[in-house]
Motif scaffolding. Structure first.
Motif, mmCIF file in Angstrom:
data_model
loop_
_atom_site.group_PDB
_atom_site.id
_atom_site.type_symbol
_atom_site.label_atom_id
_atom_site.label_comp_id
_atom_site.label_asym_id
_atom_site.label_seq_id
_atom_site.Cartn_x
_atom_site.Cartn_y
_atom_site.Cartn_z
ATOM 1 N N PHE A 1 0.692 -1.360 -0.072
ATOM 2 C CA PHE A 1 -0.019 -0.003 -0.049
ATOM 3 C C PHE A 1 1.024 1.350 -0.074
ATOM 4 O O PHE A 1 0.299 2.115 -0.588
ATOM 5 N N CYS A 2 2.095 1.336 0.593
ATOM 6 C CA CYS A 2 2.916 2.459 0.460
ATOM 7 C C CYS A 2 3.551 2.563 -0.936
ATOM 8 O O CYS A 2 3.523 3.623 -1.341
ATOM 9 N N LEU A 3 3.688 1.328 -1.546
ATOM 10 C CA LEU A 3 4.107 1.332 -2.955
ATOM 11 C C LEU A 3 2.776 2.002 -3.565
ATOM 12 O O LEU A 3 3.224 2.988 -4.625
ATOM 13 N N TYR A 4 1.622 1.750 -3.514
ATOM 14 C CA TYR A 4 0.324 2.511 -4.152
ATOM 15 C C TYR A 4 0.289 3.699 -4.106
ATOM 16 O O TYR A 4 0.074 4.708 -5.023
ATOM 17 N N VAL B 1 4.002 -3.787 -11.204
ATOM 18 C CA VAL B 1 4.802 -2.782 -10.911
ATOM 19 C C VAL B 1 6.235 -2.765 -11.066
ATOM 20 O O VAL B 1 6.716 -1.592 -11.491
ATOM 21 N N ILE B 2 6.746 -3.783 -10.919
ATOM 22 C CA ILE B 2 8.150 -3.945 -11.172
ATOM 23 C C ILE B 2 8.574 -3.681 -12.588
ATOM 24 O O ILE B 2 9.531 -3.056 -12.985
ATOM 25 N N VAL C 1 0.630 2.882 -17.685
ATOM 26 C CA VAL C 1 -0.351 1.782 -17.737
ATOM 27 C C VAL C 1 -0.126 0.446 -17.021
ATOM 28 O O VAL C 1 -0.849 0.010 -16.519
ATOM 29 N N ILE C 2 0.890 -0.108 -17.150
ATOM 30 C CA ILE C 2 1.531 -1.029 -16.869
ATOM 31 C C ILE C 2 1.703 -1.234 -15.134
ATOM 32 O O ILE C 2 1.220 -2.061 -14.386
ATOM 33 N N CYS C 3 2.234 0.167 -14.737
ATOM 34 C CA CYS C 3 2.136 0.202 -13.051
ATOM 35 C C CYS C 3 0.629 0.449 -12.617
ATOM 36 O O CYS C 3 0.278 -0.033 -11.573
ATOM 37 N N GLY C 4 -0.284 1.071 -13.470
ATOM 38 C CA GLY C 4 -1.584 1.069 -13.036
ATOM 39 C C GLY C 4 -2.277 -0.065 -12.890
ATOM 40 O O GLY C 4 -3.090 -0.196 -12.032
ATOM 41 N N THR C 5 -1.865 -1.061 -13.645
ATOM 42 C CA THR C 5 -2.598 -2.617 -13.756
ATOM 43 C C THR C 5 -2.146 -2.976 -12.556
ATOM 44 O O THR C 5 -3.030 -3.703 -11.789
ATOM 45 N N GLY C 6 -0.900 -2.844 -12.210
ATOM 46 C CA GLY C 6 -0.354 -3.404 -10.921
ATOM 47 C C GLY C 6 -0.961 -2.931 -9.771
ATOM 48 O O GLY C 6 -1.614 -3.845 -8.898
ATOM 49 N N ILE C 7 -1.112 -1.799 -9.604
ATOM 50 C CA ILE C 7 -1.777 -0.976 -8.445
ATOM 51 C C ILE C 7 -3.358 -1.248 -8.282
ATOM 52 O O ILE C 7 -3.771 -1.218 -7.259
ATOM 53 N N GLY C 8 -3.881 -1.504 -9.547
ATOM 54 C CA GLY C 8 -5.149 -2.153 -9.510
ATOM 55 C C GLY C 8 -5.641 -3.348 -8.860
ATOM 56 O O GLY C 8 -6.319 -3.200 -7.901
ATOM 57 N N PHE C 9 -4.593 -4.315 -9.018
ATOM 58 C CA PHE C 9 -4.616 -5.721 -8.253
ATOM 59 C C PHE C 9 -4.386 -5.298 -6.875
ATOM 60 O O PHE C 9 -5.094 -5.892 -5.920
ATOM 61 N N TRP D 1 -0.224 3.879 5.672
ATOM 62 C CA TRP D 1 0.937 3.735 4.962
ATOM 63 C C TRP D 1 0.879 4.025 3.311
ATOM 64 O O TRP D 1 2.013 4.723 2.842
ATOM 65 N N LEU D 2 -0.381 3.850 2.871
ATOM 66 C CA LEU D 2 -0.656 4.285 1.522
ATOM 67 C C LEU D 2 -0.286 6.033 1.281
ATOM 68 O O LEU D 2 0.473 6.407 0.470
ATOM 69 N N ILE D 3 -1.014 6.715 2.279
ATOM 70 C CA ILE D 3 -0.755 8.108 2.199
ATOM 71 C C ILE D 3 0.789 8.560 2.456
ATOM 72 O O ILE D 3 1.287 9.401 1.843
ATOM 73 N N SER D 4 1.229 7.736 3.525
ATOM 74 C CA SER D 4 2.858 8.241 3.880
ATOM 75 C C SER D 4 3.584 7.907 2.598
ATOM 76 O O SER D 4 4.610 8.592 2.337
ATOM 77 N N GLY D 5 3.254 6.830 1.713
ATOM 78 C CA GLY D 5 3.837 6.755 0.225
ATOM 79 C C GLY D 5 3.754 8.056 -0.373
ATOM 80 O O GLY D 5 4.806 8.431 -1.065
ATOM 81 N N ILE D 6 2.769 8.773 -0.789
ATOM 82 C CA ILE D 6 2.427 9.940 -1.235
ATOM 83 C C ILE D 6 3.451 11.076 -0.675
ATOM 84 O O ILE D 6 4.141 11.575 -1.422
ATOM 85 N N ALA D 7 3.559 11.102 0.688
ATOM 86 C CA ALA D 7 4.423 12.156 1.455
ATOM 87 C C ALA D 7 5.751 11.783 1.149
ATOM 88 O O ALA D 7 6.610 12.879 0.921
#
Length: 493
Positions: A23-26, A93-94, A114-122, A151-157
């Motif tokens: 989720f931090c990756l997301y 994502v990788i 698009v490839i990264c977005g597909t991974g984040i969708g999963f 952790w998701l939002i911490s990834g943004i920060a």
């Protein structure tokens, strides 16, 4: 100790760490482009594209891919399982990161996004479900999913601060390294998830009871015939039998007109609407265009980048308050209260930036209140909205419920990020009237549509939504099951 032998809280903490990384990756992936997309090295690398639509298209291509992926997960999520969905997401994502960090054209970076977005969708469809279904106590489910979202939002920060540091450089490293860094999160999450089991509830839903027993026993750190383990096992299997009854089977028409006892269609609609409202409140527009928002107030580029990082850090701080208060205040009250805070702060922000003759004072009042807005939405409309959709869906349709949440998030994120990027340039402050009206909707919707779910197991939540008379009958089935278990244990003694 090998992960395969971990039991109880130790096993749960490893699962939590794995999902936190995902989720931090997301969040990191969502925010990293926002801090570099207007820098000279980045624009030079992709050919200095002209036109109002190009950069919003690059940003929103990622969101559009995630939107489509959530629809795919609705159909194949139960077949793949929670664990495999996260693994597939990490792999995408990788690959997408490698292509994105090596981009030398608009076309290449759009394909990579698009490839990264597909991974984040999963990942976005599955992480809340995975952790919610791994809970063995009702009181731990809310704080745990709230932590994942923090952790998701911490990834943004983190993305904005890393961007801020690296964009002091005037080379290609200034944007390629921050984008490449997300592979570290995906790689670690993938390595851990390969060693972890799927959820016991998924195993039971697929009639793989022996594997479900094994995971449930490991989570409780007790033998399968222990009363605590057997009671939870019985509740899960009873819930599955209830869902398999012909009158309660989910059909696509249930999304429009739900006549089933379990009200699965209604629950999935609520899950979709909560995340759609969250996006209409404008949070992802602020994430993607943080720097531009402050620059349009007349602040310098340097100050705009600092304030963008500060704003997203405060956004993350709001999310970290939630795990410690969600069980005390309840899901419904937190959503309504924080929506009121969002409405007030957004109103003041709009008034300040709409004044025909702004001053330093009005400028900084706008800055303060837009930062407070991010705190309120981080506190009440990130963790709670993701958690609520995951916990109210019936077990066999939980992949649909959480995918529906993610679909609402990504669909309206695409609309607001693509249209918002153009609108900020063309109509300025008027775009925020849209978000202000959405904040008012965020007060009304949970007030009328979201019953409180705190303090209840996932199986007990079923009985909040069933029809009045049938609900009492069905819940008595669970109660009688518990009583039978207690009687059985007394006889053994």
């Amino acid at each position: 100790m090998a992960i395969g032998t971990l039991q109880g809280r130790a096993l749960y903490k490893v699962m939590s760490t794995c999902c936190a990384l995902a989720f931090c990756l997301y969040g990191y992936d969502a925010g990293v482009l926002g801090g570099v997309q207007s820098t000279k090295p980045f624009l030079d690398a992709i050919g200095n594209p002209k036109g109002t639509y190009i950069i919003p298209l690059v940003a929103s291509s990622y969101v559009l891919a995630a939107t489509v992926t959530t629809l795919v997960v609705m159909w194949i999520g139960l077949r793949l399982g929670r664990r495999r969905c996260i693994i597939i997401g990490d792999i995408f994502v990788i690959v997408g990161t490698a292509v994105q960090a090596s981009s030398f054209s608009v076309a290449q970076i759009i394909v990579a996004r698009v490839i990264c977005g597909t991974g984040i969708g999963f990942i976005s469809c599955t992480v809340p479900t995975y952790m919610a279904e791994m809970s063995i106590e009702s009181k731990e489910r809310g704080p745990e999913v709230a932590k994942q979202c923090a952790w998701l939002i911490s990834g943004i920060a983190l993305a904005y601060w890393l961007d801020f540091g690296f964009t002091r450089m005037d080379s290609q490293v200034s944007w390629r390294f921050p984008i490449a860094f997300q592979a570290a999160f995906a790689g670690t999450s993938l390595a851990l998830m390969l060693l972890l089991p799927d959820t016991p509830r998924w195993y039971y839903a697929k009639a793989r009871n022996t594997e479900g027993d094994g995971v449930l026993s490991r989570l409780h750190n007790k033998p399968i015939d222990h009363p605590d383990v057997m009671l939870q096992r019985q509740e899960i299997l009873m819930s599955i039998r209830l869902e398999e009854e012909e009158m309660n089977r989910f059909r696509i028409t249930s999304l429009i007109w739900d006549t089933t006892d379990l009200r699965a269609g209604r629950r999935i609609r609520i899950a979709f609407c909560l995340l759609a409202i969250q996006q209409m409140m404008g949070i992802n527009v602020m994430v993607y265009y943080s720097t531009k928002i402050f620059a349009d107030m007349g602040l310098s580029d340097f100050l705009s980048q600092i304030l963008a990082a500060v704003m997203n850090t405060v956004y993350a701080a709001g999310c970290w308050v939630l795990p410690f208060t969600i069980e005390a205040f309840g899901r419904r009250h937190i959503m309504i209260g924080s929506a009121i805070g969002c409405t007030v702060t957004m109103l003041i922000f709009v008034i300040m930036i709409a004044l025909p003759h702004p001053t330093d004072a009005t400028q900084w009042i706008a800055v303060v209140f837009v930062i407070f807005f991010n705190f309120f939405i981080g506190y009440g409309w990130v963790g709670v909205a993701w958690l609520y959709g995951a916990e109210i869906a019936p077990l066999k349709y939980r992949h649909i419920g959480n995918a529906s949440s993610a679909f609402g998030e990504w669909l309206f994120s695409f609309i607001t990020v693509f249209a918002g990027g153009i609108a900020i340039t063309n109509i300025g402050w008027k775009i925020w009237i849209w978000q202000l009206l959405s904040c008012i909707c965020a007060i009304i919707f949970p007030f009328f549509m979201c019953p409180e779910t705190g303090g209840k197991t996932l199986e007990e939540i079923d009985f909040i939504f069933v029809k009045g008379g049938d609900g009492r009958d069905l819940s008595s089935g669970v109660t009688s099951g518990k009583e039978e278990m207690e009687v059985s244990q007394e006889e053994k003694v």
